[in-house]
Structure formats: structure tokens, C-alpha cells
Write a protein that holds these residues in place. Sequence first.
Motif, PDB file in Angstrom:
ATOM      1  N   VAL A   1       0.840  -1.195   0.000  1.00 61.04           N
ATOM      2  CA  VAL A   1       0.000   0.000   0.000  1.00 61.04           C
ATOM      3  C   VAL A   1       0.876   1.247   0.000  1.00 61.04           C
ATOM      4  N   ALA A   2       1.949   1.219   0.793  1.00 61.79           N
ATOM      5  CA  ALA A   2       2.862   2.362   0.853  1.00 61.79           C
ATOM      6  C   ALA A   2       3.490   2.640  -0.504  1.00 61.79           C
ATOM      7  N   LEU A   3       3.763   1.577  -1.267  1.00 68.46           N
ATOM      8  CA  LEU A   3       4.360   1.756  -2.584  1.00 68.46           C
ATOM      9  C   LEU A   3       3.404   2.435  -3.562  1.00 68.46           C
ATOM     10  N   LEU A   4       2.104   2.318  -3.294  1.00 62.96           N
ATOM     11  CA  LEU A   4       1.110   2.898  -4.184  1.00 62.96           C
ATOM     12  C   LEU A   4       0.788   4.349  -3.845  1.00 62.96           C
ATOM     13  N   MET A   5       1.407   4.858  -2.785  1.00 70.94           N
ATOM     14  CA  MET A   5       1.153   6.236  -2.398  1.00 70.94           C
ATOM     15  C   MET A   5       1.670   7.193  -3.478  1.00 70.94           C
ATOM     16  N   PRO A   6       0.985   8.316  -3.674  1.00 71.05           N
ATOM     17  CA  PRO A   6       1.444   9.285  -4.688  1.00 71.05           C
ATOM     18  C   PRO A   6       2.792   9.872  -4.304  1.00 71.05           C
ATOM     19  N   GLY A   7       3.478  10.406  -5.299  1.00 72.91           N
ATOM     20  CA  GLY A   7       4.781  11.003  -5.057  1.00 72.91           C
ATOM     21  C   GLY A   7       4.674  12.334  -4.328  1.00 72.91           C
ATOM     22  N   GLY A   8       5.797  12.950  -4.128  1.00 72.97           N
ATOM     23  CA  GLY A   8       5.815  14.228  -3.422  1.00 72.97           C
ATOM     24  C   GLY A   8       6.031  14.049  -1.934  1.00 72.97           C
ATOM     25  N   VAL A   9       6.121  15.175  -1.237  1.00 77.97           N
ATOM     26  CA  VAL A   9       6.397  15.154   0.201  1.00 77.97           C
ATOM     27  C   VAL A   9       5.253  14.496   0.964  1.00 77.97           C
ATOM     28  N   THR A  10       4.025  14.869   0.643  1.00 76.51           N
ATOM     29  CA  THR A  10       2.869  14.313   1.351  1.00 76.51           C
ATOM     30  C   THR A  10       2.776  12.813   1.159  1.00 76.51           C
ATOM     31  N   GLY A  11       2.944  12.370  -0.089  1.00 74.62           N
ATOM     32  CA  GLY A  11       2.894  10.934  -0.366  1.00 74.62           C
ATOM     33  C   GLY A  11       4.008  10.181   0.331  1.00 74.62           C
ATOM     34  N   GLY A  12       5.195  10.800   0.364  1.00 76.61           N
ATOM     35  CA  GLY A  12       6.313  10.154   1.035  1.00 76.61           C
ATOM     36  C   GLY A  12       6.074  10.006   2.529  1.00 76.61           C
TER      37      GLY A  12
ATOM     38  N   LEU B   1       3.103   9.893   4.012  1.00 71.57           N
ATOM     39  CA  LEU B   1       2.054   8.880   4.186  1.00 71.57           C
ATOM     40  C   LEU B   1       2.611   7.469   4.052  1.00 71.57           C
ATOM     41  N   ALA B   2       3.523   7.280   3.103  1.00 72.00           N
ATOM     42  CA  ALA B   2       4.123   5.967   2.907  1.00 72.00           C
ATOM     43  C   ALA B   2       4.901   5.532   4.150  1.00 72.00           C
TER      44      ALA B   2
ATOM     45  N   ALA C   1       5.351   2.233   8.996  1.00 71.78           N
ATOM     46  CA  ALA C   1       5.628   2.206  10.436  1.00 71.78           C
ATOM     47  C   ALA C   1       4.448   1.637  11.211  1.00 71.78           C
ATOM     48  N   ALA C   2       3.231   2.059  10.851  1.00 72.87           N
ATOM     49  CA  ALA C   2       2.046   1.567  11.549  1.00 72.87           C
ATOM     50  C   ALA C   2       1.851   0.077  11.308  1.00 72.87           C
ATOM     51  N   GLY C   3       2.104  -0.371  10.075  1.00 71.02           N
ATOM     52  CA  GLY C   3       1.953  -1.793   9.765  1.00 71.02           C
ATOM     53  C   GLY C   3       2.863  -2.645  10.619  1.00 71.02           C
ATOM     54  N   PHE C   4       4.132  -2.224  10.736  1.00 69.71           N
ATOM     55  CA  PHE C   4       5.048  -3.037  11.532  1.00 69.71           C
ATOM     56  C   PHE C   4       4.784  -2.867  13.019  1.00 69.71           C
ATOM     57  N   LEU C   5       4.510  -1.633  13.450  1.00 72.29           N
ATOM     58  CA  LEU C   5       4.286  -1.386  14.874  1.00 72.29           C
ATOM     59  C   LEU C   5       3.139  -2.228  15.400  1.00 72.29           C
TER      60      LEU C   5
END
Length: 248
Positions: free
Chosen positions: A50-61, A63-64, A69-73
Motif C-alpha cells: 500500500v505504501a508503494l502505491l502512495m502518490p509522489g511528493g512530500v505528502t505521499g512520502g 504517508l508511505a 511504520a504503523a503496519g510493523f508497529l
Amino acid sequence: MSYPSVVPHAYQIDVVDQVGRAYRAVFDRLRLVAEMALLPYAIVLAAELVALLMPGGVTGGILAVVVRAAGFLLFGSVFLVRWHRLVLLDERAGNGFVPPGWTDFVIAEIKLGAILLAGWLVMVALAVLPPHFLTVVLATVGGVALTLAVARVSLVFPAAAVEQPIGLRTAWDWVGGNFWRLFACALAAYFPFLVAGMVITAIGGVFPSLLWMVFEALRLAVSFVGLAVVAALLSQLYRDIGRNKSPG
């Protein structure tokens, strides 16, 4: 399991023995590791994709990073707590997905993660101040020192997993006189898997995106095995240091 907070100064971590035992604990029970990790691994892998599908840019980065982090945590911790409890309590995974001790474990992760993040943000802020030739060096040294300090209190994790949480000061004191041995143990336990993951990522990068996802899944699987070795190591140290405590 409850231990006092004083460690005899005579106790010394045997690096070779501890690392060897940690590897054997995992590879002698690799099938059980796979069974315990399967569902948490699948969820963490889904979060990675899902993180890989995030849009580019600062916001997307950003969010990714948050999604990873949330997935592993939340879900990688399920496996780690199960594994700690197996090593320390010989407890197989029960009927519930979330094992006992998970909440304490996640709280410990959040505390140390927040300390590390806040410390590194301060170091980055320091690095941008003039004179840069001095502040960059100071920030780098400070960041490395902070990371090592966090590693020194890593025994909070097996303690939390078995529902006997200890404070950061207690964990710090437990490793007194043994920090560099602990660091050597952790490095030997995880470094081969870190290198293997980097090699897998590099190889996957030359393939089309669909095949690259297969390599990402393989990299994550290697990471889970490496974390199992580190968790076994910390569990052993938590138990062995506890046995060598004098009454407090």
C-alpha cells in the motif's frame, strides 16, 4: 517472571555463546517461526505494498512512511511478542491473534521510537546551523550516541512481552558493564540479514515492477527471520541476566 534491578558487576555477556544460541533457537524451529509469523507477515507485506502505491511528493512520502511504520508497529509486533513468549515461557500461539503482552510491547516501541525521533530531529536542526563543518559533526555524533543509548535499553522488549514491563532506567542498569557486548551480539545477530535484504532489494530493482514485488516479499521475509534471531537473543539475555541478579 520478576527480577530485581541490580546486576552483579561480575556478570559478562558471552557474545559467541549468546549469538550461537539465538541462531539455533530460530533455525532449529524455523517451521514454527514461519507458522507464528505467517499472518503478521502477510499484513505487514500488504502495508508495504500500500505504501508503494502512495502518490509522489512530500505528502505521499510521509504517508508511505506512516503506513509502513504503523503496519510493523501494530502487526509485526504480534509476531515478535509471540516469539519472545515462546523463548521465555515455551508458549505456543493461542487462539487469539493478539498475544498477551502485546500492549506493553507496543507502548515500549512507541516510547523508544518517540525518543529516537525527537533526538534525531534535534540533531538535524543542529546540523543546519553554522558553522556547518562543526555542527554536522556534532549532530552526527549525537545521533549515533542517541541510537546506541536506545539500543542499551532494548531489554524492555522481552520484559514487556512476558507482561513484566521494566522502566528504561532499570533496563539501562541491567546492561551496565556489558553494553559493547550487547551491541556486538545485536550486530552479529542482524547484520547478515541486513546485508541479505540489501542484496535482494538491489537485485529486485533491475526487474519490472511486478517481479520487484516478489523480491520485496522475499526481503521482508528475510527481515522477519533476522528479527526473530534478535528477539531470541534479547530473550536469552533477559533471562540470563535475571538469573545472575543479586537480591535488590
